[in-house]
Design a protein around this motif. Structure first.
Motif, PDB file in Angstrom:
ATOM      1  N   ALA A  36     -38.781  16.751 -12.818  1.00  0.00           N
ATOM      2  CA  ALA A  36     -39.665  17.887 -12.531  1.00  0.00           C
ATOM      3  C   ALA A  36     -39.276  19.107 -13.355  1.00  0.00           C
ATOM      4  O   ALA A  36     -40.141  19.819 -13.877  1.00  0.00           O
ATOM      5  CB  ALA A  36     -39.641  18.223 -11.041  1.00  0.00           C
ATOM      6  N   VAL A  37     -37.983  19.351 -13.496  1.00  0.00           N
ATOM      7  CA  VAL A  37     -37.527  20.506 -14.257  1.00  0.00           C
ATOM      8  C   VAL A  37     -37.884  20.337 -15.734  1.00  0.00           C
ATOM      9  O   VAL A  37     -38.386  21.271 -16.371  1.00  0.00           O
ATOM     10  CB  VAL A  37     -36.014  20.734 -14.063  1.00  0.00           C
ATOM     11  N   ARG A  38     -37.637  19.148 -16.284  1.00  0.00           N
ATOM     12  CA  ARG A  38     -37.996  18.915 -17.688  1.00  0.00           C
ATOM     13  C   ARG A  38     -39.488  19.114 -17.923  1.00  0.00           C
ATOM     14  O   ARG A  38     -39.887  19.729 -18.902  1.00  0.00           O
ATOM     15  CB  ARG A  38     -37.574  17.507 -18.104  1.00  0.00           C
ATOM     16  N   GLN A  39     -40.300  18.596 -17.022  1.00  0.00           N
ATOM     17  CA  GLN A  39     -41.747  18.751 -17.178  1.00  0.00           C
ATOM     18  C   GLN A  39     -42.154  20.220 -17.076  1.00  0.00           C
ATOM     19  O   GLN A  39     -43.005  20.690 -17.835  1.00  0.00           O
ATOM     20  CB  GLN A  39     -42.494  17.915 -16.136  1.00  0.00           C
ATOM     21  N   ALA A  40     -41.542  20.960 -16.165  1.00  0.00           N
ATOM     22  CA  ALA A  40     -41.844  22.389 -16.021  1.00  0.00           C
ATOM     23  C   ALA A  40     -41.501  23.144 -17.294  1.00  0.00           C
ATOM     24  O   ALA A  40     -42.232  24.057 -17.700  1.00  0.00           O
ATOM     25  CB  ALA A  40     -41.099  22.976 -14.824  1.00  0.00           C
ATOM     26  N   VAL A  41     -40.417  22.763 -17.955  1.00  0.00           N
ATOM     27  CA  VAL A  41     -40.029  23.410 -19.212  1.00  0.00           C
ATOM     28  C   VAL A  41     -40.965  22.989 -20.336  1.00  0.00           C
ATOM     29  O   VAL A  41     -41.424  23.819 -21.128  1.00  0.00           O
ATOM     30  CB  VAL A  41     -38.554  23.097 -19.555  1.00  0.00           C
ATOM     31  N   GLU A  42     -41.266  21.691 -20.421  1.00  0.00           N
ATOM     32  CA  GLU A  42     -42.145  21.187 -21.487  1.00  0.00           C
ATOM     33  C   GLU A  42     -43.532  21.813 -21.423  1.00  0.00           C
ATOM     34  O   GLU A  42     -44.168  22.044 -22.460  1.00  0.00           O
ATOM     35  CB  GLU A  42     -42.254  19.663 -21.401  1.00  0.00           C
ATOM     36  N   GLU A  43     -44.025  22.111 -20.224  1.00  0.00           N
ATOM     37  CA  GLU A  43     -45.355  22.682 -20.047  1.00  0.00           C
ATOM     38  C   GLU A  43     -45.326  24.200 -19.880  1.00  0.00           C
ATOM     39  O   GLU A  43     -46.352  24.815 -19.567  1.00  0.00           O
ATOM     40  CB  GLU A  43     -46.036  22.037 -18.838  1.00  0.00           C
ATOM     41  N   ALA A  44     -44.186  24.819 -20.101  1.00  0.00           N
ATOM     42  CA  ALA A  44     -44.044  26.269 -19.939  1.00  0.00           C
ATOM     43  C   ALA A  44     -44.894  27.016 -20.955  1.00  0.00           C
ATOM     44  O   ALA A  44     -45.210  26.500 -22.030  1.00  0.00           O
ATOM     45  CB  ALA A  44     -42.574  26.656 -20.092  1.00  0.00           C
ATOM     46  N   LYS A  45     -45.257  28.234 -20.619  1.00  0.00           N
ATOM     47  CA  LYS A  45     -46.073  29.094 -21.479  1.00  0.00           C
ATOM     48  C   LYS A  45     -45.388  30.441 -21.680  1.00  0.00           C
ATOM     49  O   LYS A  45     -44.832  31.006 -20.739  1.00  0.00           O
ATOM     50  CB  LYS A  45     -47.443  29.349 -20.823  1.00  0.00           C
TER      51      LYS A  45
END
Length: 175
Positions: free
Chosen positions: A116-125
């Motif tokens: 979840a953390v990796r995905q949150a970073v990958e999709e960060a704006k």
């Protein structure tokens, strides 16, 4: 080299900025060497409202020292024992480490957090000069403190004692 990450709660008062910078400088070599460094506040009283850090040996100066374990908030008699022992500092919840060290510790001790953390970073704006994590994947990450998720389980822990003034404001009454 890996950049260092300094993690600090927003509700603390550290009035001597130069002394705190010096403590961070003392902690930097250990953090660069892969240690997860925490800053321990020299206790001034037997406090039951703070968690403690137990050192492997009595506090010896201001340099980085091995940390034996985190100790939950004690009752009054145990807090008095901690104060008398010379081996305990208050847990300020201030940490210094490299991203690589933190990710490795998460993978070892709380691997369920990473997707979840990796995905949150990958999709960060980008947002006004900082990076806003993607809210949907971030909401899927377990709500757990870094102390419980990683620090209390890791074996590459170091503490830097700090005695130049600190207060956990905690709430408006303290302010």
């Amino acid at each position: 080299p890996d950049a260092l990450l300094l993690v600090a709660p927003s509700d603390h008062l550290v009035p001597d900025a130069a002394a705190f910078r010096a403590a961070v400088d003392r902690a930097a070599p250990a953090a660069r060497a892969g240690q997860l460094v925490t800053f321990g506040i020299q206790p001034t009283r037997a406090e039951t409202g703070y968690g403690y850090l137990e050192l492997a040996a009595p506090v010896a100066g201001e340099d980085a020292q091995p940390l034996a374990r985190f100790v939950e908030k004690p009752d009054a008699p145990r807090a008095a024992e901690f104060l008398a022992s010379g081996r305990h500092l208050w847990n300020a919840g201030i940490f210094l480490f490299t991203a690589r060290s933190l990710i490795a510790a998460c993978a070892a001790h709380s691997p369920a957090l990473l997707p979840a953390v990796r995905q949150a970073v990958e999709e960060a704006k980008p947002d006004l000069g900082f990076l806003r994590l993607a809210p949907a994947p971030w909401a899927q990450a377990k709500d757990i403190s870094i102390d419980y998720a990683v620090m209390e389980k890791a074996d590459n822990l170091t503490v830097v004692p700090y005695a130049a003034g600190w207060s956990d404001l905690g709430g408006w009454d303290s302010v």
